[in-house]
Design a protein around this motif. Structure first.
Motif, PDB file in Angstrom:
ATOM      1  N   GLY A   1      66.362   5.251  34.752  1.00  0.00           N
ATOM      2  CA  GLY A   1      66.179   4.092  33.887  1.00  0.00           C
ATOM      3  C   GLY A   1      64.924   3.311  34.216  1.00  0.00           C
TER       4      GLY A   1
ATOM      5  N   GLY B   1      62.146   3.044  31.466  1.00  0.00           N
ATOM      6  CA  GLY B   1      61.903   1.689  30.985  1.00  0.00           C
ATOM      7  C   GLY B   1      60.459   1.281  31.134  1.00  0.00           C
ATOM      8  N   TYR B   2      59.849   1.639  32.268  1.00  0.00           N
ATOM      9  CA  TYR B   2      58.437   1.291  32.462  1.00  0.00           C
ATOM     10  C   TYR B   2      57.564   1.936  31.397  1.00  0.00           C
ATOM     11  CZ  TYR B   2      53.784   0.920  34.460  1.00  0.00           C
ATOM     12  OH  TYR B   2      52.438   0.652  34.623  1.00  0.00           O
TER      13      TYR B   2
ATOM     14  N   GLY C   1      64.369  -1.565  32.862  1.00  0.00           N
ATOM     15  CA  GLY C   1      64.786  -0.188  32.610  1.00  0.00           C
ATOM     16  C   GLY C   1      65.814   0.266  33.630  1.00  0.00           C
TER      17      GLY C   1
ATOM     18  N   SER D   1      60.309  -0.062  36.152  1.00  0.00           N
ATOM     19  CA  SER D   1      60.657  -1.314  35.480  1.00  0.00           C
ATOM     20  C   SER D   1      62.040  -1.778  35.921  1.00  0.00           C
ATOM     21  CB  SER D   1      60.638  -1.111  33.955  1.00  0.00           C
ATOM     22  OG  SER D   1      61.353  -2.135  33.290  1.00  0.00           O
TER      23      SER D   1
END
Length: 264
Positions: free
Chosen positions: A67, A71-72, A100, A97
């Motif tokens: 994640g 997410g990043y 994320g 992130s």
């Protein structure tokens, strides 16, 4: 005025193998969460066993890593992801992130809860106090690497980061602010709050609201990613935009938790 020590990002070299400080901070985060979780599980009223903590750790590790990276790339470098989808796998180039990683952890907890026939918030409330120490470790890793520094400042603890982009300008050590507020302070608050039974969703709500307040405040003195900059009004950052829903959700969860408690 202080001078950043300029740590070598590589903590240990074993021949061709280089172990970075940031990686060690992730190991410290997971280890601390595991230890604290097993301590909480020894209190029988929580309804968790120590073996449950061992099992959920694997889910959370996968959620954080997958994640955090996804997410990043989606939030901060979507064009790079479109140009080269394989960049999603290039974790060694940096780029994780928190938001994320949080989404990944939420999915991991939902998966664990479904497989163990538990309620989602039952799991989330148990895990909530275990997250801030990991955040603190990650922010210390940012500080060691000399990344995510803050805006120029003339405060006595302002720091010159040995970075060509930061220059020789004293700046807010925003990584330390985040480590203290999002990590230490939030952990102490949640650990104290959960020392006795609380309404369902209350611990989760307090984590979301507490983190959101701390992150939004620090973002005012933290320099945003250069390729994104400020999104509006010369001060709104991507971090604040991504964190605002957390604040709203946290307030809603706390309201529902204690409203339901009063209704019983």
């Amino acid at each position: 005025m202080l001078l950043h020590p300029g740590f070598d990002p590589v903590a240990i070299e074993l021949g061709p193998i280089a172990i970075h400080w940031y990686g060690l901070m992730y190991l410290l985060a997971f280890g601390c969460g595991w230890w604290l979780g097993r301590r909480r599980a020894r209190q029988e009223w929580r309804g968790f066993r120590e073996v449950d903590v061992d099992d959920i750790l694997l889910y959370i590790v996968l959620g954080v890593v997958i994640g955090g990276r996804a997410g990043y790339m989606l939030f901060y470098e979507p064009l790079r992801l479109l140009e080269n989808p394989l960049s999603l796998l290039m974790i060694w180039q940096g780029g994780m992130s928190f938001h994320g990683g949080l989404i990944g952890v939420l999915i991991a907890m939902a998966w664990f809860a479904q497989r163990r026939s538990r309620g989602f918030f039952e799991v989330a409330d148990f895990i909530a106090p275990l997250i801030p120490p990991g955040i603190m470790a990650g922010r210390i890793g940012n500080f060691i690497n000399g990344k995510l520094w803050g805006a120029p400042s003339d405060l006595p603890w302002a720091m010159i980061f040995q970075d060509p982009i930061a220059g020789d300008i004293p700046r807010h050590p925003s990584q330390i602010y985040e480590a203290f507020l999002e990590g230490f302070v939030l952990f102490v608050l949640l650990w104290w709050f959960t020392q006795r039974p609380r309404p369902l969703m209350a611990a989760s709500g307090l984590f979301l609201a507490g983190y959101a307040v701390a992150r939004i405040l620090v973002e005012f003195v933290r320099i945003p990613d250069a390729h994104i900059g400020y999104l509006a009004f010369g001060w709104v950052t991507m971090g604040q935009v991504l964190t605002a829903p957390m604040l709203l959700a946290g307030v809603v969860f706390l309201t529902l938790a204690f409203k339901g408690e009063k209704g019983r």
